[in-house]
Every structure is written in C-alpha cells, then in structure tokens.
Design an enzyme around this catalytic site. Sequence first.
Site, PDB file in Angstrom:
ATOM      1  CB  ILE A  53      -6.200   5.283  10.046  1.00 28.74           C
ATOM      2  CG1 ILE A  53      -5.354   5.957  11.099  1.00 28.74           C
ATOM      3  CG2 ILE A  53      -6.335   3.423   9.374  1.00 28.74           C
ATOM      4  CD1 ILE A  53      -4.669   5.083  12.032  1.00 28.74           C
ATOM      5  CE  LYS A  54      -5.728   2.511   1.402  1.00 25.85           C
ATOM      6  NZ  LYS A  54      -4.129   1.751  -0.179  1.00 25.85           N
ATOM      7  CB  THR A  55     -10.096   1.626   6.672  1.00 26.71           C
ATOM      8  OG1 THR A  55     -10.382   1.022   7.049  1.00 26.71           O
ATOM      9  CG2 THR A  55     -11.308   3.071   6.846  1.00 26.71           C
TER      10      THR A  55
ATOM     11  CB  ALA B 235      -2.162   2.516  10.262  1.00 31.84           C
TER      12      ALA B 235
ATOM     13  CG  ASP C  78      -3.949   5.897  -1.030  1.00 35.65           C
ATOM     14  OD1 ASP C  78      -4.023   5.945  -2.367  1.00 35.65           O
ATOM     15  OD2 ASP C  78      -3.489   5.146  -0.423  1.00 35.65           O
TER      16      ASP C  78
END
Length: 291
Positions: free
Chosen positions: A202-204, A172, A251
């Site tokens: 989770i990517k934030t 997400a 990322d």
Amino acid sequence: MADLDDLRDGTDFTGAAAAASTDFPLKGLAGQDWGMRSRLSRIFSPADGRTVMLAFDHGYFQGPTSGLERLDRSILPLVPRADALMLTRGALRTTIPATANKGIVLRASGGPSILKELSDEQIVLGIDDAIRLDAAALAVQVFIGGEHETRSVTTMSTLVDRGQAAGIPVLAVTAVGRDMVRDARYFRLATRIPAELGASIIKTYYVEEGFETVTSSCPVPIIIAGGKKVPELEALTVAYRAIDQGAAGVDMGRNVFQSENPDAMLAAVRAVVHEGLRPEEAYGLYQELSH
C-alpha cells in the site's frame, strides 16, 4: 454483513508487531507463492525489508510536468540509486535500459487526464504485457471516498486476481481527493480496504498525528508517497518519521526530480531509509554531495 448502527473507531493499535517470517522479511506476505516473493524481493531489499522507490509515472495523467520533460535527461541518471522504479510501460520501453536491474512497478490504471475526474480510472495494462516486461509489481489507484470509489476498488480487485494468477503483486495507491480530510482515521480506512481485498503493498501519505496506527492496522507493507515538492530537509524529516513509525519505505517523485540536486537528494533519502540517518545528518549529506 455488519450493520451501520454501531460503528466504532478502533483503539487497540499498540503493542509488539507480529513476528515476521524468518525466511521472508515483509509483513503479511510470507505465505505468497515463490514467484510473488521473488518479485517483492526485487522491490524491497532482502537485507532490511525496505525500499527506496523512484516514482515518475506522473505523465500518464499530467503530461510532461516540471522535472519530467525529458526522462532521458532527468530520470536516467538517477536510476542507479533507486531500489525500484514506478513508471508507465511507455517510459520503461523508451527510456530504461534492460540492464538497469531494478524492481519495475508498472502503472496499470489510468484513463482520465488532469482535465477530467481523476477517480474515473480503469485498467490500462494487460497482464500479458506486464509479464513480457518482467514487472515486479503493478500499481493501481484506489479512490476511497472518491466519486468512483466502487469502480476503483473493483478495478484493483480485478488486477489482484490477474496478478495472483501470474505471480505479480499489486501496489494499491491511496488517492486522496481535494476535499477529503487527510488524517490517520481516513488513512486507516483507505489502506486497510485494499489490503483486505488482496493488495500486497500500500502506498499512502504520512500524517503527523497517529501514523503509527495506520501502519500497525495494515496487514501488508506500507510505503509513503512523497507528495508535492517541499524543502529537502522537510522531505527527509517526513521520510525518517514514516520509517520510524512503521513504514517499509518511500516512493518519492517530485521531492527528488524537482530538487535542485536530484541525485544528492536520492542519496540522502537512501541514507535515511537504509542506514537510519537522522534528517539533519541526511540533509548534511545532501549539501555535501551538492557541492
């Protein structure tokens, strides 16, 4: 359902992390099926539970943006240095060799271009095609606080159901609107919601104040987005601080493929994430490899 009359910010974020499983290093994911854990092990190194993911899925809404005009020239030479690739199925089929042996994170949501409201996304990848392409994970935007927040959360949840049935985890991606405050309080909310609803990763974004509260309050691994292009030392500093404060990887896209020397930059990022090099040391490596 809890009422809204007495909402209080959480305060108990400190203390030792829960013990990780002895046979699977990723937080909160040891109870997943074997196939799910196998796919996650293609993304995160089993040696340290971390990942360097190269993101170049930008074309699904930006078109041929700077650095991605020719994927065969700009991205293909970088593939060996990445642990995992975040991309569209079109880019995978047309550009990436099947022998690359990298964790493939397929962009599964989309719809609007940069000319429209970006939060108006839907699922654009069938689970059967994801299986055919041997995807290690599926990526979906989640617009907490956006105009189409409910739709994006529902889209993610639908993808989680399909992914669980096939043994494919969901990544997400917390999408932040231009008018939203980028602080730890917001990111605690924007990362916890998709984790609660079944996302495995989770990517934030990294924030300087309180990022450790974001990672500690999220029950699954967090990786950070590189964001807009900044000077190399600054990007390496953000990567180092994020890992030091609990992130399981990075990322990066623009800060790699828009760098003056993308291959050297990706090598420096790897040194930070997997070897623990400090930013200045990693920048020295970048300079050395650039000559």
